[in-house]
Design a protein around this motif. Structure first.
Motif, short mmCIF file in Angstrom:
data_model
loop_
_atom_site.label_atom_id
_atom_site.label_comp_id
_atom_site.label_asym_id
_atom_site.label_seq_id
_atom_site.Cartn_x
_atom_site.Cartn_y
_atom_site.Cartn_z
N PRO A 75 0.80 -1.24 0.00
CA PRO A 75 0.00 0.00 0.00
C PRO A 75 0.83 1.28 0.00
O PRO A 75 0.30 2.34 -0.34
CB PRO A 75 -0.83 -0.12 1.28
CG PRO A 75 -0.11 -1.12 2.14
CD PRO A 75 0.53 -2.07 1.19
N ASN A 76 2.10 1.20 0.37
CA ASN A 76 2.93 2.40 0.42
C ASN A 76 3.97 2.44 -0.69
O ASN A 76 4.96 3.17 -0.62
CB ASN A 76 3.62 2.50 1.78
CG ASN A 76 2.63 2.54 2.94
OD1 ASN A 76 2.58 1.63 3.74
ND2 ASN A 76 1.79 3.57 2.97
N SER A 119 4.81 8.19 12.44
CA SER A 119 3.79 7.37 11.81
C SER A 119 4.08 7.17 10.33
O SER A 119 3.94 6.06 9.79
CB SER A 119 2.41 8.00 12.00
OG SER A 119 1.41 7.23 11.37
N VAL A 120 4.53 8.24 9.67
CA VAL A 120 4.89 8.14 8.25
C VAL A 120 6.10 7.23 8.07
O VAL A 120 6.12 6.36 7.19
CB VAL A 120 5.16 9.55 7.67
CG1 VAL A 120 5.86 9.45 6.31
CG2 VAL A 120 3.86 10.33 7.54
N LYS A 123 5.66 3.44 8.33
CA LYS A 123 5.10 2.87 7.11
C LYS A 123 6.15 2.81 6.01
O LYS A 123 6.19 1.84 5.23
CB LYS A 123 3.90 3.68 6.66
CG LYS A 123 2.72 3.58 7.62
CD LYS A 123 1.57 4.49 7.24
CE LYS A 123 0.42 4.37 8.24
NZ LYS A 123 -0.68 5.30 7.92
N ILE A 148 2.78 12.21 0.08
CA ILE A 148 1.75 12.02 1.11
C ILE A 148 0.40 12.30 0.45
O ILE A 148 0.12 13.43 0.05
CB ILE A 148 1.96 12.96 2.31
CG1 ILE A 148 3.36 12.76 2.90
CG2 ILE A 148 0.89 12.70 3.36
CD1 ILE A 148 3.62 11.40 3.47
N ARG A 149 -0.40 11.25 0.32
CA ARG A 149 -1.68 11.38 -0.37
C ARG A 149 -2.62 12.30 0.42
O ARG A 149 -2.79 12.15 1.64
CB ARG A 149 -2.31 10.01 -0.56
CG ARG A 149 -3.47 9.98 -1.53
CD ARG A 149 -3.73 8.58 -2.06
NE ARG A 149 -3.67 7.58 -1.01
CZ ARG A 149 -3.09 6.38 -1.15
NH1 ARG A 149 -2.50 6.07 -2.29
NH2 ARG A 149 -3.11 5.51 -0.17
N ASP A 152 -5.95 10.60 2.38
CA ASP A 152 -5.88 9.80 3.61
C ASP A 152 -4.56 9.92 4.37
O ASP A 152 -4.38 9.26 5.39
CB ASP A 152 -6.13 8.32 3.28
CG ASP A 152 -5.15 7.76 2.25
OD1 ASP A 152 -4.17 8.45 1.92
OD2 ASP A 152 -5.38 6.62 1.77
N GLU A 154 -1.64 8.83 3.58
CA GLU A 154 -0.74 7.68 3.43
C GLU A 154 0.50 8.07 2.62
O GLU A 154 0.38 8.72 1.58
CB GLU A 154 -1.45 6.53 2.74
CG GLU A 154 -2.41 5.77 3.64
CD GLU A 154 -1.68 5.01 4.74
OE1 GLU A 154 -0.80 4.19 4.43
OE2 GLU A 154 -2.01 5.24 5.91
N PRO A 155 1.70 7.64 3.06
CA PRO A 155 2.90 7.89 2.26
C PRO A 155 3.02 6.86 1.14
O PRO A 155 2.67 5.68 1.32
CB PRO A 155 4.03 7.72 3.28
CG PRO A 155 3.50 6.75 4.28
CD PRO A 155 2.00 7.01 4.36
N VAL A 156 3.52 7.29 -0.01
CA VAL A 156 3.70 6.40 -1.16
C VAL A 156 5.10 6.65 -1.73
O VAL A 156 5.44 7.78 -2.08
CB VAL A 156 2.63 6.65 -2.24
CG1 VAL A 156 2.86 5.72 -3.43
CG2 VAL A 156 1.23 6.48 -1.68
#
Length: 593
Positions: A75-76, A119-120, A123, A148-149, A152, A154-156
């Motif tokens: 997911p990341n 937290s980032v 992940k 960072i999306r 939500d 979330e980091p990618v």
């Protein structure tokens, strides 16, 4: 004509992908925002096609990036949704479009707390641990390559153009792998200095290098109020002198977090966390700390809005709120004196500048207005935008888990911090992740290895369609003659190393009418990869040489994807190479048994 000078205007259609705008323009590729079936994606188009004047090997980088991303499902980590070739032969890769900020932009906009930053990074470490378990190294981790999306948070991780795996060909002629100098581990520069006169010396990138880069990213977020601004900063990777501790630069950084970052940036790679899974556990442990210093922004928004000082010195944002600025500068001056002294001691170890490729664009970059018109491009490619199978035999699900053999072992969960000392780190090996990959990915990954027969595969639908409808070949029903490697003569019996790249060609002298019609002299078979089967045949040959070609250029036609296989008896087999004739017949196939 290659596409390295073309800027595609809005409305251009590439195999059903409608170009909306250009997102970024880097040294290896141009990235566009595209839409298909009403959904946005990012399309990465290589600057050059295969066999063109491609000094940076941009075509090979995009193909290798595709191969690597097809082995990953996390997911990341950005996911591929399609690929193909433009009519000029330029490969393209379609990715998930991440509507977000770079890590540096997110920090400046959101003013995160230490907990939010942790937290980032938990992940990110989890994604890297997963990636490393498959033998894959990113090699260009930096703030710009993590998005960072917005939807939500979330980091990618994006941009795998510099990534590699255990069986990949090195795509640079320099001593150091591609990457960004500020985030390189100091041992890379020590290597460069030690092997300055050795033209063929190549640095072996390690997991420890990735951990250093992640530590450098974390250090930037904790100590720099405006990391997106371009200005001189403290050196992070001097071979001897370590940067000031994060807590010295910014007293808001919790002590335990500062200590972890210091270990990640250690000059000695064996003092860093032993691998990214151990690092993930240490970060997760800090994330559970309920202390007030973890719940406050590491840089107050008011300080981040202060202007830069007029002349030299540290940015105003580095001065802790409520404390005299002179004391803060005194601390920095004392630290700077240590750095200067160490630099004098290490004078002969100062690293030479390593060449750095232009940074690849990220999918959330500001658009560059297109200014050169282009004709629509015809391509043949699979569409992965819908929940269709990404791997042959899948039913729209993620690829099954693979049992990995990793040379870097994780530390016991109960004592991650003790794992830093005295543990050498080596790059992981590539496990058997090749089964079921699309042909283009399997070829680029160098599958399946030296001493095993080529893995079975089913030819992609796009390639079968091209062979049947465009080339009018009888798939599984006819053979064509060719010179296997056009760099060698037809009458030669060369040694074929396993994993070698070759280009085949139909020479003059073909007389069969059917052959002359559909594969005349001058037809070039591209993307060839050599495999060995070192098993004695029924005829007494010591083995076989198998060559797979994935593209063809017939005179007067566009370059098209194919599945074309040559299978030759070997005259001799030694180590990882086989001797065979350079002339034979091959066949278009729908599958390899």
């Amino acid at each position: 004509m290659t596409l390295n000078l073309i800027r595609l205007p809005s409305g251009t259609v590439i195999d059903g992908w409608h170009v909306v705008k250009e997102l970024g323009n880097g040294g290896f590729a141009v990235v566009y925002l595209v839409e298909k079936n009403g959904k946005p994606h990012a399309l990465k188009l290589a600057r050059h096609r295969d066999a063109s004047g491609d000094e940076k090997k941009t075509h090979a980088r995009v193909v290798q990036e595709l191969a690597i991303l097809l082995t990953l499902s996390h997911p990341n980590i950005v996911s591929p949704r399609g690929f193909g070739y433009a009519e000029t032969g330029n490969v393209f890769l379609v990715l998930d479009y991440v509507d977000g900020w770079t890590l540096g932009e997110w920090k400046e906009r959101k003013h995160p707390t230490a907990h939010e930053i942790l937290s980032v990074f938990v992940k990110l470490a989890s994604a890297l641990a997963y990636m490393h378990s498959k033998g894959i190294l990113h090699r260009d981790l930096k703030l710009e390559n993590v998005l960072i999306r917005k939807s939500d948070g979330e980091p990618v991780i994006i941009d795998y153009s510099c990534a590699t795996h255990g069986h990949a060909d090195e795509l640079t002629d320099e001593g150091l792998p591609p990457g960004t100098d500020r985030f390189r581990a100091p041992e890379q520069f020590r290597f460069l200095r030690a092997h300055l006169d050795e033209h063929r010396a190549r640095y072996a990138f390690q997991v420890a290098d990735e951990i250093f880069a992640l530590g450098a990213m974390l250090y930037e977020l904790l100590t720099d109020a405006r990391p997106t601004q371009h200005r001189d900063r403290f050196t992070l990777n001097h071979p001897i002198a370590a940067p000031l501790a994060a807590r010295v630069v910014n007293p808001r950084v919790p002590a335990a977090l500062s200590d972890l970052v210091e270990s990640m940036l250690s000059r000695d790679p064996t003092r860093r966390p032993v691998d990214t899974e151990v690092l993930r556990r240490e970060l997760a442990e800090l994330l559970e700390d309920p202390g007030a210093d973890y719940t406050a922004p590491v840089h107050p928004p008011s300080e981040q809005r202060q202007p830069e000082p007029a002349e030299g010195g540290a940015p105003a944002a580095l001065a802790p709120k409520g404390k005299p600025r002179s004391l803060r500068l005194g601390q920095l001056a004392a630290g700077a004196a240590v750095v200067v002294l160490a630099a004098v001691v290490a004078l002969w170890n100062v690293p030479q500048e390593a060449p750095t490729p232009p940074a690849e664009p990220h999918v959330a970059a500001r658009a560059v207005p297109p200014n050169v018109p282009s004709a629509p491009l015809k391509t043949v490619s699979p569409d992965m935008s819908a929940p269709a199978p990404m791997f042959p035999g899948d039913a729209g699900t993620a690829p099954a888990a693979v049992q990995e053999d990793v040379s870097v072992k994780t530390q016991r969960p109960e004592a991650p911090k003790q794992a830093r000392a005295g543990r050498a780190q080596t790059a992981p090996t590539l496990p058997d992740v090749c089964k079921g990959l699309p042909l283009v990915a399997a070829l680029a990954m160098g599958c399946p290895g030296v001493q095993v027969r080529p893995e079975p595969f089913t030819c992609p639908a796009g390639a079968q369609e091209a062979m049947r409808d465009e080339l009018h070949w009888r798939v599984d029903g006819e053979r064509f003659q060719l010179v296997i490697d056009d760099r060698k003569g037809r009458e030669e019996d060369p040694w074929f190393p396993a994993g070698a790249d070759v280009v085949g060609v139909v020479p003059k002298g073909v007389t069969d009418p059917r052959h002359l019609q559909v594969a005349p002299p001058g037809t070039r078979f591209l993307g060839g990869k050599v495999y060995l089967i070192p098993e004695k045949t029924r005829d007494g040959d010591p083995g076989r040489v198998v060559v797979k070609y994935d593209r063809v250029k017939v005179p007067g036609k566009d370059e098209l994807p194919v599945c074309f296989v040559v299978d030759l008896p070997a005259e001799a087999v030694k180590d990882t190479a086989a001797k065979s004739r350079n002339w034979g017949t091959g066949k278009p196939v729908s599958e390899w048994p």
